[in-house]
Design a protein around this motif. Structure first.
Motif, PDB file in Angstrom:
ATOM      1  N   UNK A  98       0.832  -1.196   0.000  1.00  0.00           N
ATOM      2  CA  UNK A  98       0.000   0.000   0.000  1.00  0.00           C
ATOM      3  C   UNK A  98       0.875   1.258   0.000  1.00  0.00           C
ATOM      4  N   UNK A  99       1.936   1.238   0.767  1.00  0.00           N
ATOM      5  CA  UNK A  99       2.821   2.407   0.858  1.00  0.00           C
ATOM      6  C   UNK A  99       3.578   2.638  -0.444  1.00  0.00           C
ATOM      7  N   UNK A 100       4.199   1.599  -0.961  1.00  0.00           N
ATOM      8  CA  UNK A 100       4.996   1.772  -2.180  1.00  0.00           C
ATOM      9  C   UNK A 100       4.122   2.187  -3.357  1.00  0.00           C
ATOM     10  N   UNK A 110       1.344   3.819  -3.082  1.00  0.00           N
ATOM     11  CA  UNK A 110       0.589   5.017  -2.709  1.00  0.00           C
ATOM     12  C   UNK A 110      -0.907   4.793  -2.741  1.00  0.00           C
TER      13      UNK A 110
END
Lengths: 347, 347, 347, 347
Positions: free
Chosen positions: C95-97, C99
């Motif tokens: 989710x972070x990578x 975005x």
């Protein structure tokens, strides 16, 4: 006959009038105007929350995602119902705004989380270590995506579990007015008095054009929130036009009247379904009815031009039945309701 | 006398009327309605760009940041003027929406990029390897943040350099109408005909309540854009209310008339400044005037209740002078303009 | 007796020797060195994929999250098993990578997705419109988190469904070597020949210190990937030290030998469990054993200092039983295996 | 003769030996091992900071970006020198990790920020309102990107301004050892004792293979940091191999010896440049020399196979001159230094 959604309908005349009323002259932009100040103050009164920080945005997705990104870090776990709007219908907005938070979805009858399920999930999250991310928040929707309404006591019970774990409770109130009208409690009783920390108070489905309020009852939680709103493009330069809509709804209890009207229309639809031998998938408690009717009746309704969503689709429990969601607004015409009930009654 | 910004003023009556006109009845939500379809079509005509993909959002920051995130990856370098709104006034929205892109800011007189500076910067970026990120896009503003207006030829020259490097050109047109009115060229001549790939066509400062259009002239560039808009909370459920505003502006050339009116008022202000012995920091070309006046005159204006921003502050070149930015809207009262000019003339 | 994880163990001597062997002298930094070039070439050969783009990173989470962010946009839906490492054990890295991308988790026996479940989920995602985000990718793990191994045919079947929907297939191969060793097929047969588009080929659990390869079989999919790797801090300046580890594993089939050794040790553990009257929760196919044993036996093992994870915890189906996960490495001592089997046999 | 960078060279034998020394047996993964605990403790001692939270990662970009994302929100303004590594050489990592923070770059001779420039910039940021984002942090590099070294007093002065504004001070210490060795002060005196809040203590350029320490002197600032590290893929499963490298450097003052050796080699290079009639662009204070030599001499050096970067390129002030950056490591061969000096001397 359009029962597709409460947001299929326009704005209340008082909302439109309020736009015109605040249109004249020049004011300071970006919310430093008198209408915005007044609307914020009126809402704090409505919520009996003089300390609350309150900001207006234009969409429910923005309201929810901004609120959640304010209370959950990128590595946060946010617990919600598996049918929550933030999970199913916001295109990953919570993940995007928070830069990575995970929604941990939980089952529950009729769109509601239960204390047991929530407590177990939170405990499980606590045992995750770094792997699963860190428990960050709980989010509930009231009225729920199934049109059911958490009671004051039910919210209190979930809040107690949430707070015991040191987490804040977010309430997606896209239809908060319908919930309040349904329960006959006050907005305060339905929110901060039983532990809601961040409330998204919906205006759009209640009769606004496009307006929602994000409320943090503890001002400390709102620290930096204005920057988030700005950075995500949700501060209007002519911010008074957002505020004016909400102010119109808050005036003379209009918000509650409109919600009660919408709920009443749904109640009549539910009666019509039952009278016609259909069944309700969940109890009708706000302005949505989840009904099960024979597929032939559905075809007849389609032929008559009735608009609604099949929900869930396919219908659980039988090929010859369809499940449908009927949503009413404050201005769903009475005659549409009656015509549809009559159509159902003809079988 | 409020010359603080064009967004200090309200909406044009035709815009408000359009809201009321589209209010009745139920339509499909989220943009699947006739008003939205019509507004998109009318704008494609206005831009002589039948292939263009066009979407409406409520704020300029959203329009710019969404457009840029569509054309620049997280590791992208976006070249812009050091005074560009996307750099100075959007709270990091381009960085946030793109999940990390860098704005590479360049100097340039009167708010304009020059071909030489841009070409050199792009070349420098090409030599960065992984360290500096990858060249992704160029963004210009027209009318600029200094109220100056790129000519058709100037835009073409920057576009040529941009395209030669394989990059797309974004135009922040928060005051695009003022630029078009100023140059007497068509909207097409000021945009895609000279190489603009993504245009943010401002409605708010032009007389809307809160509405902007994001335009991709090559539909392939718009791939997935609707998801970005949704994920960032910029799809209205009652989307017709965004579209109706833009439709009102597009009708009968209203957008151009309003821009011309605003520009004319600024022209008069500029004359007043010069007549009073003040000077202009940059040529007045749209609806903003950057003037330099003696500090005593500024104090007098303040005392008379005139509202404007000191810009830049402190004023370059002298303690006894102040620099001020005067912005006019289509409805800045003529008498305000005259009174302020008179005040200046009194010295 | 440590059966907690294959990453509890150190590196193979050949890996350490390779570090020393490449240590002398100065080379160009950030991967522009001969060791890196050679390791990439050797791995392309190993995979029979001369066109592949291949990059080394230090952790499995980085490999997976970088690969997924390369193939899924922020608004993407990534389908995976509900027990997938990317869902349960990477702290929201995908989710972070990316975005904002969402992992859509699916059930499936023994850690495997089934074609039916996957096809239905993809269809459901296609009907989501903007609300649910856009179908972006499918991710499987082989060997799975339950130690089971997809056959060549099973991967092919999932790939066919994935590609039919126009999506790429990602394979989390943290234990890819164990899977290949288990099935006796080639690395190519287990990956691109049956439709894997992006492969994370694990080195760490196979005997490296900290090294994984991310492989895109179609170079077009790798466009911009080096920037992502750099922007996330996953390019080593002394990149040769990553490459050297992988090169050592690739040399003389060491990777496959080590995986076979680990698998063999797990096979013996599984036999021990069964011989002692315990049961396996899923078939033992690679280097992990999921066993169910009486709680007393578990206490005895604890007392003897045996280390493993209770997994799942609590054990499904009975209070007097515990479920445990036993993982072996290439260098899990034979005598530890024997001692633990003996301990089980004593009952 | 390779003077391209200190990271062109390998690892110190003691570092490699430490890897082997900790390789045997099984330990708990992800940092729950004795080597990691010991290395953290030793570094806290080295820094005379018993309260500090200290974590190891593999790259300088990861260290900086993680530290900055920990102290700056997505809407934060981070002040740094315009030549700072975080601005020029990390591909947007700070923006990506923070999900949108802006680097506000400031000029300054020889790679150093001045108190006046910093104070003015912070004041300017404070007046930005929402538009420009919120002041979040200040970042300096020591030794700087120009090889110069802030004195203890200079760091203290910048820290005072930073803290007065309520902001934390980050120090990019990729070459912190060289700075400490250069000034003859202690690591504590060069960091927390004069106000550094977050320190990235570089190991890689100092003689490690790939290892850096991120240090938060106030544990409260580290809250949640482990999750960030995990979510970005920077927790090694075999974390002991990161820790062992740093432990080797910390033992018996090796880190300081190696830095002093590198600095001494650079000193000799600088003398050679001056002796040959070349000039230094900035004073030589650590292990980098920025020299200006005639272009013919540069050609001669190239022909002799000397490797270095032209920096800045083109050379300011003259077509017949080139500027070059020479960087030494602890193991840059003495004879290479001598040969290059001789080559310069021949003119």
């Amino acid at each position: 006959m359009n029962f597709s959604s409460d947001n299929a309908w326009g704005a209340h005349p008082a909302v439109l009038a309020a736009l015109t009323a605040c249109n004249d002259g020049a004011v300071m932009a970006y919310g430093a105007d008198a209408v915005t100040a007044r609307a914020e103050a009126v809402f704090r009164e409505l919520l009996q929350a003089p300390q609350a920080v309150l900001r207006f945005v234009a969409t429910g997705t923005a309201a929810n995602a901004l609120a959640l990104s304010q209370i959950a870090p990128p590595y946060g776990r946010i617990y919600c119902h598996e049918d929550a709007h933030i999970e199913t219908s916001e295109c990953g907005a919570p993940e995007f705004f928070s830069a990575g938070a995970k929604l941990i979805t939980l089952p529950g009858d009729a769109g509601k989380l239960t204390p047991e399920t929530l407590a177990a999930a939170i405990r499980s999250g606590e045992s995750e270590g770094l792997n699963g991310g860190r428990n960050a928040a709980v989010s509930i929707t009231n009225a729920t995506e199934w049109g059911t309404v958490y009671s004051v006591g039910e919210v209190a019970a979930l809040a107690a579990i949430t707070h015991k774990a040191g987490l804040p409770l977010h309430l997606d109130g896209a239809r908060f007015a319908n919930a309040v009208a349904s329960r006959g409690a006050s907005a305060a009783q339905m929110s901060w008095q039983v532990g809601v920390d961040a409330l998204c108070f919906g205006g759009t489905k209640n009769g606004a054009m496009a307006a929602e309020a994000v409320v943090f009852f503890d001002p400390a939680r709102a620290e930096g929130f204005d920057y988030r709103r700005k950075q995500s493009g949700h501060v209007f330069s002519k911010q008074r036009f957002l505020a004016a809509q909400m102010l119109a709804l808050a005036s003379d209890g209009l918000w509650l009247d409109l919600a009660a009207q919408a709920n009443a229309r749904a109640a009549r639809l539910a009666e019509g379904v039952l009278a016609a031998g259909g069944s309700l998938m969940v109890p009708r408690q706000s302005n949505a009815v989840f009904a099960r009717i024979p597929v032939e009746l559905h075809r007849k309704a389609q032929a008559a031009g009735v608009i609604y969503h099949l929900w869930p689709d396919p219908c659980p429990g039988g090929d010859d039945m369809v499940a449908l969601r009927l949503v009413t607004a404050w201005n769903t015409p009475d005659e549409d309701v009656l015509r549809f009930c009559a159509l159902l009654a003809q079988g």
